[in-house]
Design a protein around this motif. Structure first.
Motif, PDB file in Angstrom:
ATOM      1  N   LEU A 106      47.936  35.337  32.187  1.00  0.00           N
ATOM      2  CA  LEU A 106      48.419  36.070  33.348  1.00  0.00           C
ATOM      3  C   LEU A 106      49.175  35.110  34.264  1.00  0.00           C
ATOM      4  O   LEU A 106      48.592  34.123  34.733  1.00  0.00           O
ATOM      5  CB  LEU A 106      47.250  36.676  34.133  1.00  0.00           C
ATOM      6  CG  LEU A 106      46.322  37.651  33.406  1.00  0.00           C
ATOM      7  CD1 LEU A 106      45.219  38.125  34.341  1.00  0.00           C
ATOM      8  CD2 LEU A 106      47.103  38.839  32.860  1.00  0.00           C
ATOM      9  N   LEU A 123      38.474  40.931  38.552  1.00  0.00           N
ATOM     10  CA  LEU A 123      39.457  40.434  37.598  1.00  0.00           C
ATOM     11  C   LEU A 123      39.060  39.060  37.074  1.00  0.00           C
ATOM     12  O   LEU A 123      39.180  38.785  35.873  1.00  0.00           O
ATOM     13  CB  LEU A 123      40.841  40.390  38.237  1.00  0.00           C
ATOM     14  CG  LEU A 123      41.989  39.930  37.329  1.00  0.00           C
ATOM     15  CD1 LEU A 123      42.077  40.793  36.076  1.00  0.00           C
ATOM     16  CD2 LEU A 123      43.318  39.956  38.082  1.00  0.00           C
ATOM     17  N   LEU A 126      36.655  39.140  34.376  1.00  0.00           N
ATOM     18  CA  LEU A 126      37.209  39.610  33.104  1.00  0.00           C
ATOM     19  C   LEU A 126      38.093  38.559  32.433  1.00  0.00           C
ATOM     20  O   LEU A 126      38.642  38.806  31.368  1.00  0.00           O
ATOM     21  CB  LEU A 126      38.027  40.887  33.326  1.00  0.00           C
ATOM     22  CG  LEU A 126      37.263  42.082  33.906  1.00  0.00           C
ATOM     23  CD1 LEU A 126      38.224  43.223  34.221  1.00  0.00           C
ATOM     24  CD2 LEU A 126      36.184  42.549  32.938  1.00  0.00           C
ATOM     25  N   CYS A 127      38.239  37.412  33.095  1.00  0.00           N
ATOM     26  CA  CYS A 127      39.109  36.347  32.599  1.00  0.00           C
ATOM     27  C   CYS A 127      38.327  35.056  32.375  1.00  0.00           C
ATOM     28  O   CYS A 127      37.155  34.950  32.737  1.00  0.00           O
ATOM     29  CB  CYS A 127      40.223  36.059  33.611  1.00  0.00           C
ATOM     30  SG  CYS A 127      41.368  37.407  33.929  1.00  0.00           S
ATOM     31  N   TRP A 136      44.774  31.963  34.774  1.00  0.00           N
ATOM     32  CA  TRP A 136      43.737  32.847  34.263  1.00  0.00           C
ATOM     33  C   TRP A 136      44.208  33.492  32.962  1.00  0.00           C
ATOM     34  O   TRP A 136      45.382  33.832  32.810  1.00  0.00           O
ATOM     35  CB  TRP A 136      43.407  33.930  35.282  1.00  0.00           C
ATOM     36  CG  TRP A 136      42.741  33.392  36.518  1.00  0.00           C
ATOM     37  CD1 TRP A 136      43.341  33.049  37.698  1.00  0.00           C
ATOM     38  CD2 TRP A 136      41.354  33.110  36.676  1.00  0.00           C
ATOM     39  NE1 TRP A 136      42.418  32.572  38.581  1.00  0.00           N
ATOM     40  CE2 TRP A 136      41.183  32.597  37.991  1.00  0.00           C
ATOM     41  CE3 TRP A 136      40.237  33.230  35.850  1.00  0.00           C
ATOM     42  CZ2 TRP A 136      39.944  32.218  38.493  1.00  0.00           C
ATOM     43  CZ3 TRP A 136      38.999  32.854  36.346  1.00  0.00           C
ATOM     44  CH2 TRP A 136      38.856  32.348  37.649  1.00  0.00           C
ATOM     45  N   LEU A 138      43.218  36.619  30.451  1.00  0.00           N
ATOM     46  CA  LEU A 138      42.446  37.839  30.287  1.00  0.00           C
ATOM     47  C   LEU A 138      41.823  37.869  28.892  1.00  0.00           C
ATOM     48  O   LEU A 138      42.494  37.684  27.883  1.00  0.00           O
ATOM     49  CB  LEU A 138      43.349  39.058  30.475  1.00  0.00           C
ATOM     50  CG  LEU A 138      42.699  40.438  30.486  1.00  0.00           C
ATOM     51  CD1 LEU A 138      41.782  40.580  31.696  1.00  0.00           C
ATOM     52  CD2 LEU A 138      43.783  41.514  30.516  1.00  0.00           C
ATOM     53  N   ARG A 139      40.521  38.082  28.836  1.00  0.00           N
ATOM     54  CA  ARG A 139      39.827  38.093  27.546  1.00  0.00           C
ATOM     55  C   ARG A 139      40.211  39.323  26.726  1.00  0.00           C
ATOM     56  O   ARG A 139      40.571  40.364  27.272  1.00  0.00           O
ATOM     57  CB  ARG A 139      38.306  38.095  27.764  1.00  0.00           C
ATOM     58  CG  ARG A 139      37.781  36.895  28.529  1.00  0.00           C
ATOM     59  CD  ARG A 139      36.276  37.011  28.720  1.00  0.00           C
ATOM     60  NE  ARG A 139      35.781  35.955  29.588  1.00  0.00           N
ATOM     61  CZ  ARG A 139      35.437  34.735  29.182  1.00  0.00           C
ATOM     62  NH1 ARG A 139      35.542  34.435  27.903  1.00  0.00           N
ATOM     63  NH2 ARG A 139      34.993  33.833  30.037  1.00  0.00           N
ATOM     64  N   CYS A 142      40.771  43.653  25.276  1.00  0.00           N
ATOM     65  CA  CYS A 142      41.213  43.845  26.660  1.00  0.00           C
ATOM     66  C   CYS A 142      40.304  44.851  27.362  1.00  0.00           C
ATOM     67  O   CYS A 142      40.116  45.977  26.881  1.00  0.00           O
ATOM     68  CB  CYS A 142      42.651  44.345  26.687  1.00  0.00           C
ATOM     69  SG  CYS A 142      43.241  44.654  28.378  1.00  0.00           S
TER      70      CYS A 142
END
Length: 217
Positions: A106, A123, A126-127, A136, A138-139, A142
């Motif tokens: 991101l 957020l 989630l990262c 960051w 994002l895992r 998704c």
């Protein structure tokens, strides 16, 4: 680097500078069809072999070069990109959204935009933070993708990388051509459908090579 490799690189670079617009229009108009009738070409003679190679992308990660010019700093050089999006048909399979073990970078604008919707604290949870990238990631799978509904809950503000997928940076050996992620089924289908377009590229390369030879003589 051998002189032969130097010559090939020079020809491809000149082709990209001189022919990017005309070659895109030739492909849009389907002019490769007549060329394929006039002479044998590997895209026809070795079609099954090429398709099998492309299909390996379902299990083995790699990128595929397409017979379309990559964008550069010149105005109008996005003609190849435009034709790509005209022809590309997303299958909405979601495979790019739920690949186990992968991650999505991101950039700052992505992060701020999405955080404005879901909140920074959520957020970040989630990262993972990549120190080397100072960004960051994002895992995946998704968390914003609903596999049952096959829909993205942040589609209108999704990361820039998502808007460009399956386009990837050009391959080192083909720096002037668009490249796509072979993991994407729709990208593999487009790569198969456009194999014959390479004959237009090769014709342009041959013309430039002959001109260089005449100039040198």
């Amino acid at each position: 680097m051998s002189s032969s490799s130097d010559k090939i690189s020079q020809v491809r670079r000149l082709c990209h500078r001189l022919c990017f617009s005309s070659c895109v229009e030739d492909k849009r108009q389907g002019r490769h069809v007549e060329l394929l009738r006039l002479r044998p070409h590997w895209s026809v003679l070795k079609k099954e072999e090429q398709i099998a190679k492309i299909d390996q992308g379902e299990k083995v990660p790699f990128d595929i070069s397409l017979p379309l010019p990559a964008r550069d700093e010149r105005e109008g050089s996005d003609a190849g990109v435009r034709l790509f999006w005209e022809r590309f048909q997303c299958q909405q399979c979601g495979r790019c959204c739920y690949t186990p073990g992968a991650g999505l970078y991101l950039d700052k604008e992505d992060f701020e935009r999405i955080a404005g919707r879901v909140g920074k604290k959520k957020l970040k949870a989630l990262c993972r933070y990549e120190k080397a990238l100072q960004a960051w990631v994002l895992r995946q799978p998704c968390p914003f993708y609903d596999k049952d509904r096959k829909s993205c809950s942040i589609y209108e503000i999704r990361p820039l990388t998502c808007t460009k997928y399956p386009l990837h940076p050009p391959l080192q050996e083909m720096p002037y051509n668009l490249a796509v992620d072979a993991f994407c089924p729709a990208a593999r289908l487009l790569a198969k459908d456009t194999l014959g377009w390479w004959i237009i590229c090769e014709n342009n390369w041959a013309v430039i090579l002959q001109k260089l030879a005449r100039d040198q003589s």
